[in-house]
Design an enzyme around this catalytic site. Structure first.
Site, PDB file in Angstrom:
ATOM      1  CB  SER A 126      -0.866  -0.032   1.265  1.00  0.00           C
ATOM      2  OG  SER A 126      -1.434   1.225   1.483  1.00  0.00           O
ATOM      3  CE1 TYR A 162      -3.999  -3.070   5.801  1.00  0.00           C
ATOM      4  CE2 TYR A 162      -3.566  -0.740   5.415  1.00  0.00           C
ATOM      5  CZ  TYR A 162      -3.833  -2.006   4.930  1.00  0.00           C
ATOM      6  OH  TYR A 162      -3.907  -2.210   3.566  1.00  0.00           O
ATOM      7  CE  LYS A 196      -1.403  -4.560   3.481  1.00  0.00           C
ATOM      8  NZ  LYS A 196      -1.663  -5.907   2.955  1.00  0.00           N
TER       9      LYS A 196
HETATM   10  N1  LIG Z   1      -8.794  -1.671  -0.588  1.00  0.00           N
HETATM   11  C1  LIG Z   1      -7.802  -0.823  -0.338  1.00  0.00           C
HETATM   12  O1  LIG Z   1      -8.047   0.381  -0.219  1.00  0.00           O
HETATM   13  C2  LIG Z   1      -6.381  -1.297  -0.251  1.00  0.00           C
HETATM   14  C3  LIG Z   1      -5.321  -0.377  -0.398  1.00  0.00           C
HETATM   15  C4  LIG Z   1      -4.001  -0.840  -0.301  1.00  0.00           C
HETATM   16  C5  LIG Z   1      -3.747  -2.185  -0.034  1.00  0.00           C
HETATM   17  N2  LIG Z   1      -4.798  -3.040   0.129  1.00  0.00           N
HETATM   18  C6  LIG Z   1      -4.502  -4.449   0.420  1.00  0.00           C
HETATM   19  O2  LIG Z   1      -5.031  -5.231  -0.629  1.00  0.00           O
HETATM   20  C7  LIG Z   1      -5.455  -6.503  -0.118  1.00  0.00           C
HETATM   21  C8  LIG Z   1      -6.886  -6.754  -0.545  1.00  0.00           C
HETATM   22  O3  LIG Z   1      -7.708  -5.689  -0.100  1.00  0.00           O
HETATM   23  P1  LIG Z   1      -9.267  -5.677  -0.348  1.00  0.00           P
HETATM   24  O4  LIG Z   1      -9.703  -4.265  -0.352  1.00  0.00           O
HETATM   25  O5  LIG Z   1      -9.616  -6.555  -1.496  1.00  0.00           O
HETATM   26  O6  LIG Z   1      -9.745  -6.335   1.031  1.00  0.00           O
HETATM   27  P2  LIG Z   1     -10.954  -7.350   1.316  1.00  0.00           P
HETATM   28  O7  LIG Z   1     -11.164  -7.347   2.780  1.00  0.00           O
HETATM   29  O8  LIG Z   1     -12.112  -7.032   0.443  1.00  0.00           O
HETATM   30  O9  LIG Z   1     -10.330  -8.745   0.853  1.00  0.00           O
HETATM   31  C9  LIG Z   1      -9.495  -9.522   1.672  1.00  0.00           C
HETATM   32  C10 LIG Z   1     -10.028 -10.934   1.654  1.00  0.00           C
HETATM   33  O10 LIG Z   1      -9.149 -11.761   2.437  1.00  0.00           O
HETATM   34  C11 LIG Z   1      -9.937 -12.634   3.232  1.00  0.00           C
HETATM   35  N3  LIG Z   1      -9.111 -12.973   4.408  1.00  0.00           N
HETATM   36  C12 LIG Z   1      -8.710 -12.139   5.395  1.00  0.00           C
HETATM   37  N4  LIG Z   1      -7.967 -12.817   6.301  1.00  0.00           N
HETATM   38  C13 LIG Z   1      -7.901 -14.108   5.870  1.00  0.00           C
HETATM   39  C14 LIG Z   1      -7.302 -15.292   6.381  1.00  0.00           C
HETATM   40  N5  LIG Z   1      -6.622 -15.305   7.533  1.00  0.00           N
HETATM   41  N6  LIG Z   1      -7.441 -16.437   5.672  1.00  0.00           N
HETATM   42  C15 LIG Z   1      -8.124 -16.455   4.511  1.00  0.00           C
HETATM   43  N7  LIG Z   1      -8.741 -15.375   3.994  1.00  0.00           N
HETATM   44  C16 LIG Z   1      -8.625 -14.208   4.665  1.00  0.00           C
HETATM   45  C17 LIG Z   1     -11.209 -11.856   3.563  1.00  0.00           C
HETATM   46  O11 LIG Z   1     -12.311 -12.683   3.858  1.00  0.00           O
HETATM   47  C18 LIG Z   1     -11.434 -11.076   2.255  1.00  0.00           C
HETATM   48  O12 LIG Z   1     -12.253 -11.797   1.355  1.00  0.00           O
HETATM   49  C19 LIG Z   1      -5.246  -6.445   1.387  1.00  0.00           C
HETATM   50  O13 LIG Z   1      -4.000  -7.037   1.671  1.00  0.00           O
HETATM   51  C20 LIG Z   1      -5.199  -4.964   1.664  1.00  0.00           C
HETATM   52  O14 LIG Z   1      -4.452  -4.674   2.825  1.00  0.00           O
HETATM   53  C21 LIG Z   1      -6.105  -2.633   0.000  1.00  0.00           C
END
Ligand SMILES: NC(=O)c1ccc[n+]([C@@H]2O[C@H](COP(=O)([O-])OP(=O)(O)OC[C@H]3O[C@@H](n4cnc5c(N)ncnc54)[C@H](O)[C@@H]3O)[C@@H](O)[C@H]2O)c1
Length: 346
Positions: A127, A152, A156
């Protein structure tokens, strides 16, 4: 034969769009998700778009034994895209151990498995939060990583260090960290999108829920920042562009095009939009006036962040194609579909 790719968190927001992009490019996908922040219905949405139902394992990556068994069951995984994590900044302050366990233990367990394989390829969801308030804009990949503002954000930073340290001693492991700026939008078909549980932490789901009448008004945190209109500026990137970038990055690894075995790329549009500009973009595509009011600044908010995308453009040959209006339009279509579904279930 098509290559088999593991997508962890593949039923989540960015993961589900990436699964679609992978399947559309002919990859076979296996999803691991524990449904902690997603729903099984997403599988149906993916299948509706691609006409292919990905394999799905309902598994918690914090369970090391289960992770090991998974790799015994699927010995022919050729690449892993690791999205699964907890991602709510506020929650991470309240419950840091959940975040360190869920975002770091899971990463370690996956890497422990991968290092035993012949030619492991790994992509990590990082991120722009690692840059904090950068000293120079736009933000390049060589900008210093600043002390994290939350557990959080720290996961990262530490996650990237874990991968980088591992790559130094496991030369056959090839990895890329992708630093996302602000992912928004939904698949244009409205079959998949963002499903925030509870009060949305991010601007766009809050906007669409307000427009749908689920919330009275949008609170804009601060209008006295040193920006042209006084509100914070972010680099909003369409989730469709982000999904495609994962396929491009994966192919760079699969085709052995890397320089060194660990690389980092920014994924953004290169353009910053203020909160008020984002609201205007939404109003333009939806034809709706959005009720909002200004409230105090929110602690820890970065004032301005947008990406220098030169490295991703030149090296990955990837460029964001969708506009903020495209993203708002798709997010609105998705919200309206959710409302229709909720109404029909009542
Ligand atoms: N959405 C954002 O704004 C953003 C920005 C930067 C980075 N990210 C990173 O991108 C990645 C995806 O983000 P997103 O927005 O799709 O999030 P999200 O919460 O929609 O998706 C994450 C998925 O991982 C699953 N999950 C969580 N812990 C788990 C575990 N222990 N075992 C199995 N499954 C598990 C959840 O059920 C969910 O479906 C994350 O790592 C997040 O930190 C997101």
């Amino acid at each position: 034969m098509s290559k088999k790719i593991l997508v962890t968190g593949g039923l989540g927001f960015i993961g589900s769009h990436t699964v679609v992009a992978l399947q559309e490019k002919g990859y076979e996908v296996v999803i691991i998700d524990n449904l902690s922040n997603s729903s099984l219905e997403v599988l149906g949405g993916i299948t509706k778009i691609t006409r292919i139902s990905p394999e799905f394992e309902n598994l918690d990556l914090r369970d090391k034994q289960a992770v090991n068994h998974f790799f015994d069951k699927y010995p022919n995984i050729e690449g892993v895209i690791h999205f699964a994590a907890s991602k709510a900044v506020g929650e991470s302050v309240q419950n840091p151990l959940l975040y360190y366990e869920n975002n770091l233990n899971t990463l370690v367990y996956l890497l422990q498995q991968l290092k035993e394989r012949e030619a492991p390829k790994f992509i990590f969801s990082s991120s722009c939060t690692v840059y904090g308030q950068a000293d120079e804009l736009p933000i390049t990949e060589s900008a210093p990583v600043k002390k994290a503002e939350s557990p959080y954000g720290n996961t990262k930073q530490i996650g990237e260090e874990i991968i980088s340290d591992t790559c130094k001693v496991v030369p056959h492991l090839k990895a890329i960290s992708l630093r996302y700026f602000n992912p928004i939008g939904a698949h244009p078909s409205a079959n998949i999108g963002e499903l925030p549980i509870g009060t949305p932490q991010n601007l766009v789901p809050f906007i669409t829920q307000t427009a749908a009448g689920k919330r009275d008004e949008l609170s804009v945190f601060g209008n006295d920042y040193p920006t042209p209109d006084g509100t914070c500026i972010r680099d909003y990137i369409h989730v469709m562009d982000l999904a495609r970038a994962h396929v491009v990055a994966l192919e760079r690894l699969l085709d052995d095009e890397q320089t060194g075995n660990y690389e980092v790329f920014n994924l953004g549009t290169g353009k910053g939009n203020s909160v008020l500009e984002a609201i205007k973009a939404f109003e333009k595509v939806s034809g709706q006036k959005l009720p909002y009011s200004f409230v105090d600044r929110r602690e820890g908010d970065i004032i301005v962040a947008y990406a220098d995308t030169t490295k991703a453009n030149d090296v990955l040959k990837w460029k964001a194609e969708y506009t903020i209006e495209d993203a708002m339009e798709s997010a609105w279509k998705w919200q309206q579909k959710l409302e229709e579904k909720n109404n029909s279930e009542e």
